[in-house]
Motif scaffolding. Structure first.
Motif, mmCIF file in Angstrom:
data_model
loop_
_atom_site.group_PDB
_atom_site.id
_atom_site.type_symbol
_atom_site.label_atom_id
_atom_site.label_comp_id
_atom_site.label_asym_id
_atom_site.label_seq_id
_atom_site.Cartn_x
_atom_site.Cartn_y
_atom_site.Cartn_z
ATOM 1 N N ARG A 148 -52.400 22.117 37.364
ATOM 2 C CA ARG A 148 -51.455 21.839 38.449
ATOM 3 C C ARG A 148 -51.531 22.947 39.509
ATOM 4 O O ARG A 148 -51.147 22.754 40.655
ATOM 5 C CB ARG A 148 -50.047 21.771 37.861
ATOM 6 N N TYR A 149 -51.979 24.110 39.086
ATOM 7 C CA TYR A 149 -51.983 25.275 39.988
ATOM 8 C C TYR A 149 -53.385 25.758 40.329
ATOM 9 O O TYR A 149 -53.613 26.339 41.382
ATOM 10 C CB TYR A 149 -51.236 26.444 39.335
ATOM 11 N N GLU A 196 -45.362 31.424 35.521
ATOM 12 C CA GLU A 196 -45.979 30.389 34.683
ATOM 13 C C GLU A 196 -46.933 30.989 33.647
ATOM 14 O O GLU A 196 -47.442 30.283 32.785
ATOM 15 C CB GLU A 196 -46.759 29.376 35.538
ATOM 16 N N ILE A 204 -41.742 26.719 26.269
ATOM 17 C CA ILE A 204 -40.695 25.929 26.931
ATOM 18 C C ILE A 204 -39.838 25.218 25.880
ATOM 19 O O ILE A 204 -40.210 25.118 24.713
ATOM 20 C CB ILE A 204 -41.285 24.886 27.908
ATOM 21 N N GLY A 205 -38.706 24.725 26.321
ATOM 22 C CA GLY A 205 -37.831 23.985 25.420
ATOM 23 C C GLY A 205 -36.401 24.009 25.929
ATOM 24 O O GLY A 205 -36.131 24.504 27.025
ATOM 25 N N GLY A 206 -35.508 23.489 25.121
ATOM 26 C CA GLY A 206 -34.105 23.399 25.538
ATOM 27 C C GLY A 206 -33.379 24.708 25.331
ATOM 28 O O GLY A 206 -33.966 25.701 24.910
ATOM 29 N N GLU A 265 -41.452 22.531 40.445
ATOM 30 C CA GLU A 265 -42.159 22.763 39.177
ATOM 31 C C GLU A 265 -41.201 22.881 37.988
ATOM 32 O O GLU A 265 -41.635 23.066 36.857
ATOM 33 C CB GLU A 265 -43.001 24.041 39.277
ATOM 34 N N ALA A 296 -41.794 19.708 35.739
ATOM 35 C CA ALA A 296 -43.123 19.098 35.625
ATOM 36 C C ALA A 296 -43.763 19.321 34.266
ATOM 37 O O ALA A 296 -44.397 18.424 33.693
ATOM 38 C CB ALA A 296 -44.029 19.645 36.732
ATOM 39 N N LYS A 297 -43.585 20.513 33.698
ATOM 40 C CA LYS A 297 -44.260 20.823 32.429
ATOM 41 C C LYS A 297 -43.711 19.984 31.280
ATOM 42 O O LYS A 297 -44.413 19.731 30.301
ATOM 43 C CB LYS A 297 -44.141 22.317 32.129
ATOM 44 N N TYR A 298 -42.455 19.538 31.416
ATOM 45 C CA TYR A 298 -41.885 18.696 30.357
ATOM 46 C C TYR A 298 -42.488 17.292 30.382
ATOM 47 O O TYR A 298 -42.565 16.615 29.370
ATOM 48 C CB TYR A 298 -40.356 18.634 30.484
ATOM 49 N N GLY A 305 -45.672 18.346 27.835
ATOM 50 C CA GLY A 305 -44.392 18.376 27.131
ATOM 51 C C GLY A 305 -44.302 19.590 26.218
ATOM 52 O O GLY A 305 -45.164 20.488 26.240
ATOM 53 N N THR A 306 -43.277 19.610 25.380
ATOM 54 C CA THR A 306 -43.051 20.797 24.548
ATOM 55 C C THR A 306 -44.199 21.096 23.566
ATOM 56 O O THR A 306 -44.330 22.249 23.150
ATOM 57 C CB THR A 306 -41.733 20.688 23.761
ATOM 58 N N LEU A 313 -30.861 25.893 19.969
ATOM 59 C CA LEU A 313 -30.463 25.389 21.285
ATOM 60 C C LEU A 313 -29.105 25.926 21.742
ATOM 61 O O LEU A 313 -28.715 25.712 22.877
ATOM 62 C CB LEU A 313 -30.422 23.859 21.269
ATOM 63 N N GLY A 349 -30.690 29.710 22.954
ATOM 64 C CA GLY A 349 -32.085 29.881 23.374
ATOM 65 C C GLY A 349 -32.651 31.254 23.056
ATOM 66 O O GLY A 349 -33.337 31.861 23.887
ATOM 67 N N ARG A 375 -23.955 27.880 27.934
ATOM 68 C CA ARG A 375 -24.393 26.558 27.477
ATOM 69 C C ARG A 375 -23.216 25.678 27.058
ATOM 70 O O ARG A 375 -23.335 24.454 27.042
ATOM 71 C CB ARG A 375 -25.417 26.694 26.350
ATOM 72 N N LEU A 395 -30.973 19.909 28.222
ATOM 73 C CA LEU A 395 -31.103 21.349 28.472
ATOM 74 C C LEU A 395 -32.449 21.736 29.063
ATOM 75 O O LEU A 395 -32.616 22.851 29.557
ATOM 76 C CB LEU A 395 -30.826 22.143 27.196
ATOM 77 N N PHE A 396 -33.408 20.822 29.033
ATOM 78 C CA PHE A 396 -34.660 21.087 29.750
ATOM 79 C C PHE A 396 -34.357 21.336 31.234
ATOM 80 O O PHE A 396 -35.115 21.997 31.923
ATOM 81 C CB PHE A 396 -35.626 19.904 29.656
ATOM 82 N N ARG A 418 -31.781 22.858 32.570
ATOM 83 C CA ARG A 418 -30.732 23.851 32.832
ATOM 84 C C ARG A 418 -31.006 24.691 34.070
ATOM 85 O O ARG A 418 -30.089 25.218 34.676
ATOM 86 C CB ARG A 418 -30.504 24.724 31.603
#
Lengths: 75, 587
Positions: free
Chosen positions: A13-14, A43, A73-75, B233, B236-238, B242-243, B454, B457, B486, B496-497, B499
């Motif tokens: 993407r970059y 990133e 990454i994640g919640g 951005e 976008a990564k999700y 994805g994770t 969660l 984090g 949170r 939460l992705f 946030r």
């Protein structure tokens, strides 16, 4: 000095290619290499040289193979 | 409710089949979501009774701005966890939040036990208690189909069906609840709680509309948020890999729990990476209703369903990082196809994939160490050998024998019964998440209200450190700050992705655009009020932070931040406890 930099397809993407060889000035750091390939600094996750983790302010050497992983990454 | 100064609560008694609705002004100060649910849980729990007693409540709540803005897509469930014996809190996406919103319900409180298997059919003006005897013993896919067949009226996609599998019926302590097709209330055993009430499923139809006032102002706020989600951005990564993208960096950094955390790296990580899954199995990406991102990655595999004749079916399974970790690296499974098949089986049976992987990791090592035998496990569990695990998950969901019944109560319970507590990878009774990243993830999960990564984090705090030196006071404060913030974010019940999309300024603008003036200070006060409510619930249920003990292995296998020092972990725990002492007694 020449440094080979590999990201992975996640970075396309970059950056144009997921593996490139760049010519860097002496004393360049990992962060300089991240900037040189156009990857936003926030990133860039863990970085390794020869499979060993190195900090972002680590000074590169000629012939280094730098791998840049995405941030976790994640919640 | 939107444009109202009240929160509408639907109370349901499964035993008497009586319902009542209350419009409560007093709950408005909790905003919605986890705030409202925490207060309702506090009002309705019976601390003197066990978690699965019929009198114990289950609470569902949607957020203060659910559905009307992007990514505010989730519903929170609160209950007493049969796994930990204390605060249970779980989130799910799908269509449920939208359907509750369009049915005019902000929160649902369910208690009592039905006389026979039942499912609830809820709409804006009707609640039916339907006979679910024919649904009992059916898996999540069959139940969804049967309920749709039972209610043939077209709902234009505004119906959500949540249901339990056989694990929930059998009250496996980490049974999950499936929401629509691909989402779950995964952690802490909500499925067992519904099973204990003979509540097989709930169908919710959103059959009214809510006209937007001052559309111009609202639309601008919506557009700003939408653009932030799809043109920056931040999200976008999700959508992209994805994770599962986490597999490779965690492996490289030495933070990837592998073989029951005997290792922090997996030699086959590249074979089960996000890119490997994308290349081999990814067929589409879908989204929860109201989300423009689409982070749900669907993998597909082909399976023969007859012993002869070349008959095949195509199975679609949602996957993400935590599932690949728990049913992959943690068990030494190195083929994405095998991981997908395990995920599918665990889903069909209705269990939390993370807890399932962790209990099986412990069982495998316990078998190796001789503290249990194959008489207990029935199959010769072995790291990397997926066929045995595929059998074992069936035994687990069914409570096949004394051992699997024990394992079905979580790894803490099983290890206390059989031994091997040093390598039973739980934190305060909840099986570990896929991050062995440092003190942030370890202590973070211990201090977390629901012992979930969660809540605060912690892994992200570990990732942000510049070196391996940790100040215990600073770490405790960072965890507490994030935990409290949170609470506020989850009162909106956002994914939460997102946030970073919903910063304070954005939240205030979003409220203002629908006529609610809320200040930054009020958001802070609400966050603290919610957290204090959770702490009171935990205290009432007998939880003591100072009693938490970490399994030894956390301090033996190096983390992403090197080998963790046990004394430092307990020091951070102590500092955190000191910091929350005033909140524990706050109203």
């Amino acid at each position: 000095m020449n440094v080979t930099i590999e990201t992975g397809r996640w970075a396309l993407r970059y950056v144009e290619k997921d593996i490139v060889c760049v010519n860097m000035p002496e004393s360049s750091t990992v962060m300089d290499a991240v900037a040189a390939i156009g990857l936003p600094s926030d990133e860039a996750g863990i970085t390794t040289i020869g499979g060993k983790a190195v900090p972002k302010d680590h000074c590169l050497s000629d012939g280094d193979f730098l791998k840049i992983y995405p941030v976790i990454i994640g919640g | 409710m939107l444009y109202q100064n009240t929160i509408r609560v639907l109370y349901i008694d499964m035993k008497t089949q009586k319902i009542r609705i209350e419009d409560r002004e007093d709950l408005k100060k909790y905003m919605g979501g986890v705030g409202v649910a925490s207060k309702l849980l506090e009002e309705n729990i019976h601390p003197e009774l066990p978690p699965l007693d019929p009198a114990q409540p289950v609470v569902f709540a949607i957020g203060a701005l659910s559905t009307i803005y992007p990514v505010l897509t989730k519903t929170v469930a609160m209950f007493i966890s049969p796994l930990t014996g204390e605060l249970g809190e779980s989130y799910a996406g799908g269509r449920m939040a939208m359907c509750m919103f369009l049915a005019g319900i902000d929160a649902i409180v369910i208690h009592g036990k039905a006389d026979r298997p039942t499912y609830l059919a809820i709409s804006s003006n009707d609640i039916q208690f339907k006979d679910a005897r024919t649904l009992w013993n059916n898996n999540k896919d069959s139940v969804g189909r049967l309920i749709r067949d039972d209610n043939k009226r077209a709902h234009g996609g505004k119906r959500s069906i949540i249901r339990i599998g056989t694990a929930g019926e059998n009250q496996v302590s980490f049974a999950c609840v499936t929401v629509d097709r691909y989402r779950h209330f995964g952690r802490l055993g909500l499925g067992a709680v519904l099973g204990s009430k003979y509540l097989k499923a709930i169908s919710i139809v959103g059959d009214r509309s809510v006209p937007i006032q001052n559309f111009k102002r609202y639309f601008k706020a919506y557009q700003d948020l939408y653009k932030k989600c799809v043109t920056t951005e931040l999200m976008a990564k999700y959508h992209d890999i994805g994770t599962p993208v986490n597999i490779e960096p965690l492996n490289a950094a030495g933070g990837l729990p592998t073989l029951n955390l005997r290792q922090n790296r997996f030699e086959h990580a590249n074979k089960v990476s996000g890119e490997a899954f994308s290349y081999l199995h990814l067929v589409r990406k879908v989204a929860c209703t109201g989300c423009p991102v689409g982070c749900i990655h669907i993998g597909q595999f082909k399976r023969e369903f007859a012993s002869h004749g070349h008959e095949y079916e195509t199975i679609s399974v949602a996957y993400d990082y935590e599932l690949i970790y728990a049913l992959g690296t943690f068990l030494g499974i190195k083929k994405p196809r095998e991981i997908l098949e395990l995920i599918e089986e665990v889903e069909i049976l209705g269990m939390d994939a993370m807890s399932t992987g962790v209990v099986l990791g412990w069982a495998t090592e316990a078998l190796e160490n001789g503290i249990i035998t194959q008489d207990d496990t029935i199959v010769p569990l072995k790291f990397g050998s997926y066929e045995e695990y595929l059998e074992a998950v069936k035994y687990l969901a069914a409570g096949k024998n004394k051992f699997y019944k024990s394992l079905g109560q979580g790894v803490k319970y099983a290890s206390e019964a059989y031994g091997g507590q040093d390598y039973a990878m739980h934190i305060a009774g909840n099986e570990m998440a896929g991050y062995h990243t440092g003190y942030g993830s370890l202590v973070g999960s211990a201090v977390a209200a629901r012992h979930s990564h969660l809540c605060n984090g912690g892994y992200a705090i570990d990732q942000g450190l510049t070196d391996n030196n940790v100040d215990p006071d600073e770490m405790a404060q960072a965890l507490l700050n994030e935990e409290i913030e949170r609470c506020m974010l989850n009162s909106l019940v956002m994914c939460l992705f997102a946030r970073k999309v919903y910063d304070r300024e954005t939240i205030i603008s979003a409220f203002a655009a629908v006529g609610e003036d809320i200040t930054d200070d009020e958001l802070t006060a609400t966050a603290r009020r919610i957290y204090a409510t959770k702490l009171r619930v935990k205290k009432a249920l007998g939880f003591k932070l100072q009693s938490v003990r970490f399994p030894k292995r956390f301090f033996e296998t190096p983390s992403m931040r090197g080998v963790l020092d046990e004394n430092m972990a307990y020091e951070i725990l102590k500092k955190y406890h000191e910091k929350i002492s005033d909140l524990e007694t706050a109203e």
